[in-house]
Write an enzyme that holds these catalytic residues in place. Structure first.
Site, PDB file in Angstrom:
ATOM      1  N   LYS A 253       0.809  -1.213   0.000  1.00  0.00           N
ATOM      2  CA  LYS A 253       0.000   0.000   0.000  1.00  0.00           C
ATOM      3  C   LYS A 253       0.849   1.271   0.000  1.00  0.00           C
ATOM      4  CE  LYS A 253      -4.043  -2.157   0.433  1.00  0.00           C
ATOM      5  NZ  LYS A 253      -4.745  -2.785   1.499  1.00  0.00           N
TER       6      LYS A 253
HETATM    7  N1  GLU Z   1      -9.805  -5.013  -2.723  1.00  0.00           N
HETATM    8  C1  GLU Z   1      -9.075  -5.284  -1.532  1.00  0.00           C
HETATM    9  C2  GLU Z   1      -7.658  -4.780  -1.658  1.00  0.00           C
HETATM   10  O1  GLU Z   1      -7.192  -4.564  -2.767  1.00  0.00           O
HETATM   11  C3  GLU Z   1      -9.007  -6.771  -1.218  1.00  0.00           C
HETATM   12  C4  GLU Z   1     -10.162  -7.197  -0.457  1.00  0.00           C
HETATM   13  C5  GLU Z   1     -10.166  -8.645   0.013  1.00  0.00           C
HETATM   14  O2  GLU Z   1      -9.294  -9.433  -0.393  1.00  0.00           O
HETATM   15  O3  GLU Z   1     -11.087  -8.970   0.734  1.00  0.00           O
HETATM   16  O4  GLU Z   1      -7.013  -4.576  -0.642  1.00  0.00           O
END
Ligand code: GLU
Length: 284
Positions: A253
Site C-alpha cells: 500500500k
Molecule cells: N480489494 C481489496 C484490496 O485490494 C481486497 C479485499 C479482500 O481481499 O477482501 O485490498
C-alpha cells in the site's frame, strides 16, 4: 463440483499492482490450482473517484504476464450495485441500519477520550453512537448507513488458517459491540461499502477460501456477522503475512512501492517475482 476449492483475487484498480498484490494473487491462484479448483478474479471498483480503466487494464496485463490465469468471467463491483442495494433494503426493513450524517471530525470529536484519543476498531474509529437514535422508517434512504451492531451481533464463529491462526475463532457479541461497533455498510457517495460488497460478492462467486493479507484479518469479524445476517455461506479465511521491504515496512500500500510493471520493464521474469515474494518458482 461440490466441495471444490474456489479462491479469488480481488484488487482495486486504483493504482499499479505491487509485489504485495502479486503475492496475494499467487497464493489464491496456487491454492486453487493445487486443489484442482477454480481461481476467480474480481475488480473492486466501487470507489468511482479512484478507480481508473487504465489500472484495470494493467491488472489484466500483469496477471497474464505472471501466468495467473483466472477462470470464468471477471466480476466487477461497479456492475453489482442493485445486489448491494437489495441487501441494504433487506437489512433496513429489519431495523438493522440507521442513517448517519456525522463527518469524520464529528466522529473523532465525539469518540475521543480526554487523554487517550479515539478508540479504533477494524473499521477505523469505533462509532460513538451519535446518530443511532435516528428513526429508520420509510424506504431505504440515499444516505450513509451504519449497522446497529447491538442488534446484529450474536456469537459468530469462522474458520481461519494462516500464519498466526488455525482453527475456529469465536467472536462474542460483547466484543462486536464494543470493539467493532456500528460500522458503515453504505457510504453516501458509493451506495455501498467494502464490507458489504465483499461479503455479497464472495457468496455470489461461490468462494470457498478467502485468501488475503493479515491486514484484513480484523475485518473478517464484520464479514462473518454480515454472512450470518444475510444467511450466506461462510468461507474459510486464510490470512497470509504481508510482503515487507528490508526495513519491515509494508510494500503493497505504499505509494513508492515498486510496481510489477517496473520490474517487468527492467527485465525481471515471473519466476523472479515469485522468488522475490518468497514463493518458489517451481509450481510442481
Ligand atoms: N480489494 C481489496 C484490496 O485490494 C481486497 C479485499 C479482500 O481481499 O477482501 O485490498
Amino acid at each position: 463440483m461440490a466441495g471444490a476449492v474456489v479462491t479469488r483475487f480481488a484488487p482495486s484498480p486504483t493504482g499499479p499492482l505491487h509485489l504485495g498484490h502479486a503475492y496475494a494473487a499467487m497464493v489464491a491462484h496456487d491454492m486453487a490450482r493445487a486443489a484442482g479448483g477454480r481461481f476467480l478474479l474480481r475488480i473492486e471498483d466501487i470507489d468511482r473517484q479512484r478507480a481508473k480503466p487504465e489500472w484495470e487494464a494493467q491488472i489484466y496485463d500483469d496477471l497474464r504476464w505472471l501466468g495467473l490465469d483466472w477462470d470464468g468471467p471477471v466480476m466487477r463491483q461497479s456492475e453489482r450495485l442493485p445486489a448491494y442495494r437489495a441487501a441494504l433494503a433487506d437489512l433496513w426493513a429489519r431495523g438493522l441500519l440507521f442513517p448517519c450524517s456525522c463527518s469524520r471530525s464529528d466522529i473523532e470529536r465525539a469518540a475521543s477520550a480526554p487523554q487517550e484519543g479515539a478508540p479504533h476498531g477494524p473499521d477505523g474509529i469505533i462509532y460513538p453512537g451519535t446518530c443511532r437514535g435516528v428513526p429508520a422508517r420509510g424506504p431505504l434512504p440515499e444516505a450513509a448507513l451504519r449497522l446497529r451492531m447491538f442488534r446484529a451481533a450474536r456469537d459468530c464463529s469462522f474458520v481461519e488458517t494462516g500464519p498466526r491462526h488455525k482453527g475456529t475463532q469465536r467472536i462474542s457479541r460483547e466484543h462486536l459491540v464494543h470493539a467493532v461497533g456500528d460500522v458503515v455498510l453504505a457510504r453516501r457517495e458509493m451506495g455501498t461499502s467494502y464490507h458489504l460488497s465483499v461479503v455479497l460478492d464472495d457468496a455470489a462467486q461461490g468462494i470457498t477460501h478467502v485468501t488475503r493479507g493479515e491486514d484484513l484479518s480484523e475485518a473478517t469479524q464484520i464479514h462473518v456477522v454480515l454472512q450470518a445476517l444475510l444467511e450466506l455461506p461462510a468461507p474459510t479465511y486464510c490470512h497470509h503475512s504481508l510482503i515487507r521491504d528490508p526495513d519491515g515496512r509494508r510494500l503493497a500500500k505504499r505509494d513508492d512501492a515498486r510496481a510489477i510493471a517496473l520490474y517487468r520493464a527492467e527485465g525481471a521474469t515471473p519466476a523472479d517475482i515469485r522468488r522475490m515474494v518468497g514463493l518458489t518458482s517451481d509450481r510442481g
